[in-house]
Write an enzyme that holds these catalytic residues in place. Sequence first.
Site, PDB file in Angstrom:
ATOM      1  N   SER A  46     -14.088   0.624   9.190  1.00  7.86           N
ATOM      2  CA  SER A  46     -13.205   0.741   8.032  1.00  7.86           C
ATOM      3  C   SER A  46     -13.731  -0.046   6.836  1.00  7.86           C
ATOM      4  O   SER A  46     -14.226  -1.175   6.973  1.00  7.86           O
ATOM      5  CB  SER A  46     -11.805   0.237   8.391  1.00  7.86           C
ATOM      6  N   LYS A  89      -5.113  -2.784  13.721  1.00 10.46           N
ATOM      7  CA  LYS A  89      -4.452  -1.736  14.495  1.00 10.46           C
ATOM      8  C   LYS A  89      -5.065  -1.683  15.900  1.00 10.46           C
ATOM      9  O   LYS A  89      -6.277  -1.690  16.055  1.00 10.46           O
ATOM     10  CB  LYS A  89      -4.597  -0.389  13.788  1.00 10.46           C
ATOM     11  N   ASP A 104     -11.911  -1.447   4.870  1.00  7.89           N
ATOM     12  CA  ASP A 104     -11.027  -2.611   4.720  1.00  7.89           C
ATOM     13  C   ASP A 104     -11.781  -3.913   4.969  1.00  7.89           C
ATOM     14  O   ASP A 104     -11.548  -4.924   4.293  1.00  7.89           O
ATOM     15  CB  ASP A 104      -9.859  -2.539   5.709  1.00  7.89           C
ATOM     16  N   ASP A 122     -18.506   4.017  12.760  1.00 15.73           N
ATOM     17  CA  ASP A 122     -17.214   4.195  12.092  1.00 15.73           C
ATOM     18  C   ASP A 122     -16.541   2.829  11.942  1.00 15.73           C
ATOM     19  O   ASP A 122     -15.933   2.310  12.874  1.00 15.73           O
ATOM     20  CB  ASP A 122     -16.331   5.147  12.907  1.00 15.73           C
ATOM     21  N   GLU A 139       0.829  -1.206   0.000  1.00 17.56           N
ATOM     22  CA  GLU A 139       0.000   0.000   0.000  1.00 17.56           C
ATOM     23  C   GLU A 139       0.865   1.257   0.000  1.00 17.56           C
ATOM     24  O   GLU A 139       2.080   1.189   0.183  1.00 17.56           O
ATOM     25  CB  GLU A 139      -0.920   0.010   1.217  1.00 17.56           C
ATOM     26  N   VAL A 170      -5.667  -0.062   2.699  1.00 23.48           N
ATOM     27  CA  VAL A 170      -5.752  -1.519   2.534  1.00 23.48           C
ATOM     28  C   VAL A 170      -6.841  -1.868   1.515  1.00 23.48           C
ATOM     29  O   VAL A 170      -6.619  -2.660   0.595  1.00 23.48           O
ATOM     30  CB  VAL A 170      -6.031  -2.205   3.886  1.00 23.48           C
TER      31      VAL A 170
END
Length: 305
Positions: free
Chosen positions: A142, A161, A144, A140, A26, A108
Site C-alpha cells: 500500500s 487491516k 499508505d 503489492d 478519509e 489513507v
Amino acid sequence: MLKQYLDIHPEVQAALEQGKPVVALESTIISHGMPYPQNVETALKVEQIIRDNGAVPATIAILKGRLKVGMSQEEINYLGKAGEAVIKTSRRDIPFIVAKGADGATTVASTMILAAMAGIKVFATGGIGGVHRGAQQTFDISADLQELANTDVAVVCAGAKSILDLGLTREYLETQGVPVVGFQTDKLPAFYTRESDFSVDYRLEQPVEVAAAMKAKWDMGLKGGMVIANPIPHEHALDKALIDGAIARAVAEMDEKGIGGKASTPFLLAKVAEITEGHSLTANIELVYNNAKLAAEIAREYVAR
C-alpha cells in the site's frame, strides 16, 4: 498556487487560523466501505464524535476536481450515494482526478497529503494499508506506508487491516523510520482484534504524551508521520479464530479470481463481512468511532502545546 485547487471548508479554515484542534477524516470508507445510507450515517456520526470531544472534523475528498478539506452534509450525502462510482484515489491518482474534474474518494495516503496541504496534523481512520499477503511475489504494498514515511501527519487507527501481512507491514514501517505507538497497549492491534503477534515501538498511556512526541518529532524536522495504534474496544472485538478463518477464505477467493491492486482491499473487506454475517462491518464502524474520539483528544493536546 494551492488555492487554485484546494477548498478548505470555512469552519475548518477558521479553526486552523484560530489554533483550534482539527481532525482529518478519509472518504473511501464512505464510498467503498459500506452501503448507502449506512455509509453517510456513519460518516456524520464520526464527525459528531469529533465535535463532542472538542475538535473540528474535516472529511476529505475530491469533488468535481476540487480538493475538499472539510465537507458539507450535502457533499457527504452525494459521495455516499455515488458509492463505488467514485474513484478510489491515492497519491498517484490525484493530478488526474483534478485535471478531469472528476470525483475521488481519498485513501489513507491521499487524505494525509490533503490534510498536510491544509495544515492538519491529526487524522482518524479505521486501519492503515500495508504489505499484502504474498507480496514477496506480487510486490503489492500500500502507498499508505510510503506516505507515512514522508508526510507529517499522525494517523490514529486500529492498527493495520488484518487482511494484510502484519509482520511485513511492521518491518516496512520500521525500515522507513515510522514510529508505531501503542495507545495503552504493547501489541500492535490487528483491526478486528485487540492484539497481534507483533509489538509496538512505544506504549503511551495518555493523549498528552502522544501530542508531546508529535511536537518534538516535527519541531526537530524529523520528516514523516506517526502511527497511533488504538485497539478496538473489548466489547466490539471479534474472536481471533473466527476472523482468521474468514480472512483465509476471502484471500483464497481473491487469488482464485485474480483480483489485485486497489481492488483487493474493498473485495476482502466485503467478503469478510459476508462470511461473518456482518459482524466484521459492525466492528469496523465501532473501531472508527473509537479512533475518532482519541484523535480529537490528541488534536486538543497538540494545539495546546
